[in-house]
Write an enzyme that holds these catalytic residues in place. Structure first.
Site, PDB file in Angstrom:
ATOM      1  N   GLU A 168       0.874  -1.170   0.000  1.00 30.13           N
ATOM      2  CA  GLU A 168       0.000   0.000   0.000  1.00 30.13           C
ATOM      3  C   GLU A 168       0.918   1.228   0.000  1.00 30.13           C
ATOM      4  OE1 GLU A 168      -3.232   0.418  -0.346  1.00 30.13           O
ATOM      5  OE2 GLU A 168      -2.810   2.552  -0.149  1.00 30.13           O
ATOM      6  N   CYS A 225       4.726  -2.173  -8.339  1.00 31.25           N
ATOM      7  CA  CYS A 225       3.358  -1.826  -7.941  1.00 31.25           C
ATOM      8  C   CYS A 225       3.334  -0.617  -6.993  1.00 31.25           C
ATOM      9  CB  CYS A 225       2.664  -3.052  -7.376  1.00 31.25           C
ATOM     10  SG  CYS A 225       0.885  -2.912  -7.500  1.00 31.25           S
ATOM     11  N   ARG A 282      -2.841   5.594  -9.546  1.00 35.13           N
ATOM     12  CA  ARG A 282      -3.105   4.489  -8.618  1.00 35.13           C
ATOM     13  C   ARG A 282      -4.383   3.749  -9.006  1.00 35.13           C
ATOM     14  NH1 ARG A 282      -3.294   6.440  -2.643  1.00 35.13           N
ATOM     15  NH2 ARG A 282      -3.145   4.201  -2.292  1.00 35.13           N
ATOM     16  N   ILE A 308      -2.319  -6.510  -9.108  1.00 34.53           N
ATOM     17  CA  ILE A 308      -3.204  -6.446  -7.946  1.00 34.53           C
ATOM     18  C   ILE A 308      -3.443  -4.975  -7.619  1.00 34.53           C
ATOM     19  CG2 ILE A 308      -3.542  -7.104  -5.535  1.00 34.53           C
ATOM     20  CD1 ILE A 308      -1.409  -9.322  -6.042  1.00 34.53           C
ATOM     21  N   ARG A 309      -4.663  -4.518  -7.881  1.00 35.84           N
ATOM     22  CA  ARG A 309      -4.987  -3.091  -7.694  1.00 35.84           C
ATOM     23  C   ARG A 309      -3.820  -2.223  -8.209  1.00 35.84           C
ATOM     24  NH1 ARG A 309      -6.493  -1.080  -2.450  1.00 35.84           N
ATOM     25  NH2 ARG A 309      -7.933   0.208  -3.623  1.00 35.84           N
ATOM     26  N   HIS A 319       3.546  -7.755 -10.337  1.00 32.82           N
ATOM     27  CA  HIS A 319       4.282  -8.394  -9.232  1.00 32.82           C
ATOM     28  C   HIS A 319       5.040  -9.637  -9.703  1.00 32.82           C
ATOM     29  CE1 HIS A 319       2.332  -6.386  -5.703  1.00 32.82           C
ATOM     30  NE2 HIS A 319       1.377  -6.159  -6.581  1.00 32.82           N
ATOM     31  N   GLU A 337       7.400 -11.046  -8.282  1.00 33.02           N
ATOM     32  CA  GLU A 337       7.790 -11.850  -7.115  1.00 33.02           C
ATOM     33  C   GLU A 337       6.705 -12.854  -6.731  1.00 33.02           C
ATOM     34  OE1 GLU A 337       6.635  -8.851  -7.074  1.00 33.02           O
ATOM     35  OE2 GLU A 337       5.315  -8.587  -5.352  1.00 33.02           O
TER      36      GLU A 337
HETATM   37  N1  GLN Z   1      -3.172  -0.017  -4.930  1.00 39.92           N
HETATM   38  C1  GLN Z   1      -1.966   0.028  -4.180  1.00 39.92           C
HETATM   39  C2  GLN Z   1      -1.527   1.471  -3.925  1.00 39.92           C
HETATM   40  O1  GLN Z   1      -2.069   2.365  -4.488  1.00 39.92           O
HETATM   41  C3  GLN Z   1      -0.849  -0.712  -4.861  1.00 39.92           C
HETATM   42  C4  GLN Z   1      -1.198  -2.171  -4.935  1.00 39.92           C
HETATM   43  C5  GLN Z   1      -0.039  -3.095  -4.918  1.00 39.92           C
HETATM   44  O2  GLN Z   1       1.100  -2.736  -4.618  1.00 39.92           O
HETATM   45  N2  GLN Z   1      -0.324  -4.346  -5.181  1.00 39.92           N
HETATM   46  O3  GLN Z   1      -0.645   1.689  -3.170  1.00 39.92           O
END
Ligand code: GLN
Length: 196
Positions: A52, A83, A110, A138-139, A174, A176
């Site tokens: 995050e 990310c 984001r 992922i997001r 990602h 990893e």
């Molecule tokens: N949505 C997250 C952010 O804005 C990032 C998501 C992630 O690192 N998988 O920080």
């Protein structure tokens, strides 16, 4: 530098820290979990993991990492943000918070792929790897704008999702979370470029 294998630090404040450490070890690097700015003196490259970005950013401020990581990058040592790490190194964040490290001339959006596509996998064409790579998103953010000095290394659906500017590398996905260590090997090659 005379060391056989480089030591890579993984910023261990929040997020996918262990997974990056495991991928780096499989790719042949020694790993240091970085919890304090003083540890940056002993490493050859740094990974800022996904997680995050607001949490990682606030913890970087709290523990005094902002200027130390800027100095680290200015010394030429490679930094890779995946990310949330991409967001952490961006000079600008679209429609939102202030930037954190401002290491790379990109604007990051984001959660760019929207709610319907919170997480997904996609086969990515990545010419620097010479083949495709399975990207796990992922997001994920995307790179809304890349400055003239930035090499865009991959796009998905018309959006920039991997890029490099000198010693700074970013992916919106990602690597990893797969068993494929080619992106980590590419990052290690950036360290060898420097030491050769
Ligand atoms: N949505 C997250 C952010 O804005 C990032 C998501 C992630 O690192 N998988 O920080």
């Amino acid at each position: 530098m005379t060391k056989e294998s480089p030591t890579i630090g993984v910023l261990a404040l929040q997020g996918a820290v262990r997974e990056h450490a495991a991928a780096l070890r499989s790719a042949g690097a020694a790993v240091e979990m970085v919890k304090w700015p003083g540890q940056l003196a002993g490493i050859d490259g740094l990974i800022i993991p996904g997680g995050e970005s607001t949490t990682i950013g606030k913890l970087m401020v709290k523990y005094g990492f902002i200027q130390t990581i800027r100095d680290f990058a200015a010394s030429g040592r490679p930094v890779y943000g995946s990310c949330a790490g991409l967001i952490a190194v961006a000079k600008k964040i679209t429609e939102g918070s202030d930037p954190w490290l401002e290491l790379m001339d990109i604007e990051a959006r984001r959660n760019a792929f929207g709610r319907q596509q919170e997480s997904f996998e996609a086969e990515l064409d990545i010419p620097v790897l010479g083949a495709t790579f399975t990207g796990i998103f992922i997001r994920a953010p995307w790179i809304e704008i890349a400055g003239p000095g930035v090499d865009v290394l991959a796009e998905f659906d018309g959006h920039k999702i991997m890029a490099r500017e000198k010693n700074i590398l970013v992916t919106a996905f990602h690597p990893e979370l797969t068993n494929d260590t080619r992106i980590h090997e590419y990052f290690l090659s950036m360290i060898n470029e420097r030491t050769q």
